[in-house]
Design an enzyme around this catalytic site. Structure first.
Site, PDB file in Angstrom:
ATOM      1  CG  HIS A 221      37.997  33.547  48.869  1.00  0.00           C
ATOM      2  ND1 HIS A 221      38.499  32.990  47.711  1.00  0.00           N
ATOM      3  CD2 HIS A 221      37.797  32.508  49.701  1.00  0.00           C
ATOM      4  CE1 HIS A 221      38.609  31.690  47.852  1.00  0.00           C
ATOM      5  NE2 HIS A 221      38.191  31.368  49.050  1.00  0.00           N
ATOM      6  CE1 TYR A 225      34.793  28.077  50.056  1.00  0.00           C
ATOM      7  CE2 TYR A 225      35.537  30.313  50.498  1.00  0.00           C
ATOM      8  CZ  TYR A 225      35.817  28.991  50.197  1.00  0.00           C
ATOM      9  OH  TYR A 225      37.112  28.599  50.016  1.00  0.00           O
ATOM     10  CG  HIS A 372      39.627  27.968  40.067  1.00  0.00           C
ATOM     11  ND1 HIS A 372      39.597  26.725  40.661  1.00  0.00           N
ATOM     12  CD2 HIS A 372      39.180  28.853  41.006  1.00  0.00           C
ATOM     13  CE1 HIS A 372      39.152  26.841  41.906  1.00  0.00           C
ATOM     14  NE2 HIS A 372      38.895  28.123  42.139  1.00  0.00           N
ATOM     15  CG  PHE A 373      36.609  32.255  38.864  1.00  0.00           C
ATOM     16  CD1 PHE A 373      36.698  31.847  40.166  1.00  0.00           C
ATOM     17  CD2 PHE A 373      37.163  33.481  38.528  1.00  0.00           C
ATOM     18  CE1 PHE A 373      37.326  32.606  41.141  1.00  0.00           C
ATOM     19  CE2 PHE A 373      37.797  34.264  39.482  1.00  0.00           C
ATOM     20  CZ  PHE A 373      37.876  33.830  40.787  1.00  0.00           C
ATOM     21  CG  HIS A 374      34.359  29.710  33.112  1.00  0.00           C
ATOM     22  ND1 HIS A 374      35.198  30.788  33.251  1.00  0.00           N
ATOM     23  CD2 HIS A 374      33.282  30.170  32.418  1.00  0.00           C
ATOM     24  CE1 HIS A 374      34.669  31.851  32.658  1.00  0.00           C
ATOM     25  NE2 HIS A 374      33.498  31.502  32.157  1.00  0.00           N
ATOM     26  NE  ARG A 437      41.537  36.937  36.032  1.00  0.00           N
ATOM     27  CZ  ARG A 437      41.036  36.888  37.277  1.00  0.00           C
ATOM     28  NH1 ARG A 437      41.852  36.854  38.320  1.00  0.00           N
ATOM     29  NH2 ARG A 437      39.728  36.863  37.474  1.00  0.00           N
ATOM     30  NE  ARG A 438      40.743  41.062  35.973  1.00  0.00           N
ATOM     31  CZ  ARG A 438      41.651  40.730  36.883  1.00  0.00           C
ATOM     32  NH1 ARG A 438      42.938  40.741  36.568  1.00  0.00           N
ATOM     33  NH2 ARG A 438      41.284  40.382  38.095  1.00  0.00           N
TER      34      ARG A 438
END
Length: 552
Positions: A221, A225, A372-374, A437-438
């Site tokens: 995580h 950042y 979300h990551f994208h 996912r995956r």
């Protein structure tokens, strides 16, 4: 007044070496992403016996780790050289770190391409890769640690030469980000060195799965950042200059970065909310700390829009939103990062959902998380990185960002935004419908679930195709800026000045022992008792704790 130093040619060569790897990774990783979306849509089968999880691993590792880390370290070297300088000894040590990172990258990538490390970006046990994959990861991390200590030494040397002076804001931000990286990578280095390498070599026949996952997310995580803060560096110190404004508040910028140092690391359990073996009390504590990370992001949003408004009003624009017209919308150096900022609004909201104990149960391990990551990393961070590239690359290579390349950059930004909106939006919706996912979805065959997801899978393929066009265009622009842009000249390294109203920055903000000490205390508080409990209550063979050796 902010002192601005020149970047020497040897320093420029060092920085550009990181950029070459970053943009080569963008091209390779982007292709793997396109292939994934096509496979999931059911319209394409991988040739030559290539496996879906092989390209999924390449995509995650080369974009999420290699591209971002090489670009960030290169960009941060540029910021440090511009603000505090780089000695010959520091530059030589930086090259050592670069080559160790490269060796690690080649080792890990080779194992993935040979099909001996199809363990995904997270490399969860009981999936097992070839030992050279883990050794490559370890070398990569060691190389980044050298970059950390080069940056630390750069600021320490400057402080010694300028006693009593406030450290340059850009250097302060770089050191904070590298502290986050160094502290957090201690977790992933520990699990790789003491668990995965001995396990993959056959020295032990079991691995404590929960310990390995906990150490990974102790790193995983804060990594978010580490990606995000270089974008914030550009927003705070570069964008005001591009729009003709000034830095709103030095103290507020430093405070936001210090809060990231305190709250970004002891929060890994919010990725493990569904896992047994972790006391719910400690999950709750880390969820609270996760929500606290929203505070520095809100401070940044306030600071940036205050900067925009002040710049607009200084140019004579009035009314509630009149200043909005003053922003340089036709300058790709501003447009790309601004769209990245805007994307972080829904991206941040999605992050709060991911971190919530109740709502996480709805979207956990669905393709919502991928969406979300994208939206955050692949939009907010990457568009800002692209915006940085439009001035940094020609500045380093002695070229100019021509009006033609600027227009091409605007087109690329629009293409990227459209493609990501379609793909990420489809991922979010499909995730709410339960799409995992995956997965390539082939295991679901013609089930009712698969039929419900098919439209969104096709939308992902359409968005992915548009994105790959954007990647090809960005790679073309990079080549033009690095090698073949005309005319040659000097592209400005835009560094903003402080506003006239900017007050004194509290000296306590540069008390490194205090802030690092508080960060360590928070980490020990959040992790010591849970880790002891996990280790003591891990009987051999218990589901969720220890697994026998498995091969990917």
């Amino acid at each position: 007044m902010i002192k601005k130093l020149d970047i020497s040619k040897p320093e420029a060569r060092l920085i550009m070496s990181f950029m070459y790897v970053a943009f080569a990774s963008l091209l390779i990783g982007g292709l793997m992403g396109l292939l994934q979306t096509l496979v999931r849509s059911g319209t394409f089968k991988l040739p030559f016996g290539i496996g879906y999880y092989q390209i999924l691993t390449v995509h995650g590792v080369i974009l999420g780790l290699v591209l971002t880390t090489f670009f960030i370290i290169g960009f941060q070297y540029a910021l440090m050289s511009k603000s505090v300088g780089m000695s010959n000894g520091q530059r030589k040590l930086a090259w050592v770190g670069y080559w160790i990172m490269m060796i690690g990258t080649v080792l890990a990538a080779t194992m993935i391409l040979l099909g001996k490390a199809n363990v995904l970006y997270t490399f969860y046990a009981p999936l097992q890769a070839h030992p050279l994959y883990y050794i490559g990861l370890a070398l990569f991390v060691v190389g980044t640690w050298i970059a950390c200590f080069v940056n630390f030494h750069q600021l320490a040397k400057w402080k010694k030469q300028n006693p009593g002076e406030k450290s340059p804001l850009m250097a302060f931000m770089v050191v904070i980000n590298m502290l986050i990286w160094f502290i957090s990578t201690l977790g992933v280095a520990t699990t790789v060195l003491f668990q995965f390498i001995p396990w993959s070599l056959g020295m032990v026949d079991e691995i404590n799965v929960l310990v390995s996952r906990t150490l990974f997310w102790y790193f995983g995580h804060p990594l978010v950042y580490f990606w995000l803060l270089p974008a914030y560096m550009a927003w705070y110190t570069i964008i005001p200059k591009i729009i003709g404004g000034k830095i709103f508040s030095d103290a507020l910028a430093r405070l936001s970065f210090l809060l990231f140092l305190l709250f970004s690391i002891p929060v890994g359990f919010h990725h493990q909310l569904t896992e047994p073996g972790i006391d719910p009390f400690w999950k709750y504590i880390q969820v609270v700390l996760t929500f606290a990370v929203a505070i520095p992001s809100l401070l940044t949003a306030f600071s940036m829009f205050a900067t925009f408004e002040m710049a607009g009003r200084a140019k004579g624009y009035s009314g509630l939103f009149g200043w909005f017209k003053a922003l340089p919308w036709k300058d790709v150096r501003f447009l790309a990062p601004f769209i990245g900022m805007a994307a972080f609004i829904p991206g941040g909201a999605g992050g709060l959902i991911n971190a919530s104990n109740q709502l996480n149960g709805v979207i956990h391990n669905t393709i919502w998380v991928t969406g979300h990551f994208h939206l955050t990393v692949a939009t907010t961070v990457m568009l800002t990185f692209f915006g940085i590239s439009y001035w940094l690359i020609p500045h380093l290579t002695g070229k100019k960002l021509t009006p033609q390349l600027n227009r091409l950059g605007i087109i690329q930004t629009i293409i990227w935004t459209v493609g990501m909106t379609i793909m990420s939006g489809a991922m979010h919706i499909a995730g709410l419908l339960g799409a995992p996912r995956r997965s390539d979805y082939s295991v679901y065959g013609g089930t009712e679930q698969a039929q419900e997801w098919i439209g969104y899978q096709i939308a992902q393929a359409i968005g992915g195709t548009i994105l790959f066009i954007g990647i090809l265009l960005m790679f073309y622009i990079f080549i033009k800026l690095a090698f073949n842009s005309s005319p040659e000249g000097v592209e400005e390294f835009p560094v903003a000045e402080y506003g006239d109203h900017d007050g004194a920055t509290p000296k306590v903000f540069e008390n490194w022992r205090l802030w690092i000490g508080i960060a360590v205390v928070l980490i020990l508080f959040a992790y010591t008792i849970p880790l002891i409990d996990i280790i003591q209550n891990s009987p051999p063979g218990s589901p969720g704790f220890k697994w026998p050796i498995g091969n990917s």
